[in-house]
Design an enzyme around this catalytic site. Structure first.
Site, short mmCIF file in Angstrom:
data_model
loop_
_atom_site.label_atom_id
_atom_site.label_comp_id
_atom_site.label_asym_id
_atom_site.label_seq_id
_atom_site.Cartn_x
_atom_site.Cartn_y
_atom_site.Cartn_z
N CYS A 99 5.49 -83.58 -21.16
CA CYS A 99 4.78 -84.55 -21.99
C CYS A 99 5.13 -84.45 -23.48
O CYS A 99 5.10 -85.44 -24.20
CB CYS A 99 3.28 -84.40 -21.82
SG CYS A 99 2.70 -84.80 -20.15
N HIS A 114 0.70 -89.03 -27.43
CA HIS A 114 1.22 -89.10 -26.07
C HIS A 114 0.14 -89.69 -25.17
O HIS A 114 -1.02 -89.32 -25.26
CB HIS A 114 1.61 -87.69 -25.60
CG HIS A 114 1.64 -87.57 -24.11
ND1 HIS A 114 2.52 -88.30 -23.34
CD2 HIS A 114 0.90 -86.83 -23.26
CE1 HIS A 114 2.31 -88.01 -22.07
NE2 HIS A 114 1.34 -87.12 -22.00
N ASN A 120 0.62 -92.62 -17.57
CA ASN A 120 1.24 -91.52 -18.31
C ASN A 120 2.72 -91.45 -17.92
O ASN A 120 3.05 -91.09 -16.80
CB ASN A 120 0.53 -90.21 -17.96
CG ASN A 120 1.10 -89.01 -18.70
OD1 ASN A 120 2.12 -89.11 -19.37
ND2 ASN A 120 0.44 -87.87 -18.56
#
Length: 336
Positions: free
Chosen positions: A115, A263, A293
């Site tokens: 991530c 993020h 995501n």
């Protein structure tokens, strides 16, 4: 010494939209449950046979970024590709991009920081440019999660979160050190590495030989595992810390933030950070609602869309921040 600045942005997402209602047909879940916990309403998943892979999606985003940068592909001096889902275990997709774009034999580096991968990649590019080693660097974040998810009720806690897509940025040399990337800040805490993990295939625990020998249909080691509550609690703390670290490094107050692009891990995390820093909806950009995501692709996709929508302008202070598996986290402070 130079600064680096972003001069071109691009993104690509698959055409195939998968809604929460679509997921409710293949696993025991529903739109209300997913929306309440994550803020996600839909995501993009690559269709089998479409030709989209982590590398090809990265190439599509990169072509747009290079065109918008106003440079020729052969002006690119170096390629950095961030992903947790490479097309092959090795080599990484950086070299695939170099070949697909028919760029001269420049170096290609792969970053495996999940991530926070794009933040790490941007930091590497920034420092290469700062030292004068390279002038123009192509940075890509691309992910194809959907082919590796457990799309049953067993895997619903993770599978509903993740989506596919790619984003890219072209960084170049900036002689005015009051502009561009002012600083980047990177951290890790490996003691929590197994709280968000994909174990197999891995040399240390379960390699291909083990999986084949056991032939166990209940083996979950090759699906991602996440301790959701633990990750959430750590993320909100680390996000806040690393954003403040970047602001303090540059003698900035939180009121100086014109655009925060976190993020896209969970809308609830982004909302918590927004409230803590006293930011308005116009100062934070979220698109997890429609993409889920996309890990390393998350920030470059969001950054591209924010710029396309005119929400980032010359002179703005833009903050990028990410937290993810590893645990790793980081931030970048940019004067646009």
């Amino acid at each position: 010494m130079y600064n680096s600045k972003i001069i071109g942005l691009g993104k690509y997402v698959p055409d195939n939209v998968v809604t929460n209602d679509d997921l409710s047909k293949i696993m025991d879940t529903n739109d209300a449950w997913i929306t309440e916990r994550t803020g996600i309403k839909e995501r993009r998943w690559v269709k089998e046979g479409s030709g989209d892979t982590t590398a090809t999606m990265g190439v599509k985003a990169a072509k747009i970024a290079i065109e918008r940068a106003g440079i020729d592909k052969d002006d690119i001096d170096f390629i950095i590709f961030a992903t947790l889902s490479p097309d092959m275990y090795f080599p990484g997709p950086g070299v695939q991009v170099q070949h697909a774009l028919d760029i001269k034999t420049v170096g290609a580096l792969d970053v495996r920081n999940q991530c926070s991968g794009f933040i790490y990649a941007i930091s590497v590019a920034d420092n290469f440019i700062k030292t004068g080693m390279y002038k123009n660097i192509l940075v890509i974040g691309s992910e194809l999660h959907s082919h590796g998810l457990d799309k049953t009720t067993r895997g619903r806690g993770v599978s509903v979160i993740f989506g596919d897509g790619a984003g890219a940025a072209v960084l170049t040399r900036e002689e005015d050190t009051s502009k561009g990337i002012l600083s980047t800040h990177l951290h890790s805490q490996g003691e929590h590495a197994e709280e968000l993990v994909l174990v197999a295939p891995g040399m240390g625990k379960r390699w291909v030989n083990d999986i084949l020998a056991d032939n166990n249909p209940e083996d979950e080691s090759y699906f991602p595992y996440m301790n959701g509550q633990f990750v959430f609690k750590n993320a909100v703390v680390r996000f806040s810390e690393v954003i403040m670290e970047g602001l303090m490094k540059n003698n900035l107050q939180k009121e100086a933030i014109d655009m925060l692009i976190p993020h896209q891990a969970n809308l609830r995390i982004a909302q918590f950070i927004q409230k803590k820093f006293g930011l308005t909806n116009n100062q934070v950009f979220n698109n997890i609602q429609i993409y889920g995501n996309t890990t390393a692709a998350s920030i470059p996709i969001a950054l591209t869309e924010a710029w396309e929508e005119g929400k980032i302008n010359a002179g703005d202070t833009v903050v990028l921040a990410a937290f993810g598996s590893g645990f790793t986290w980081g931030s970048a402070i940019i004067k646009w």
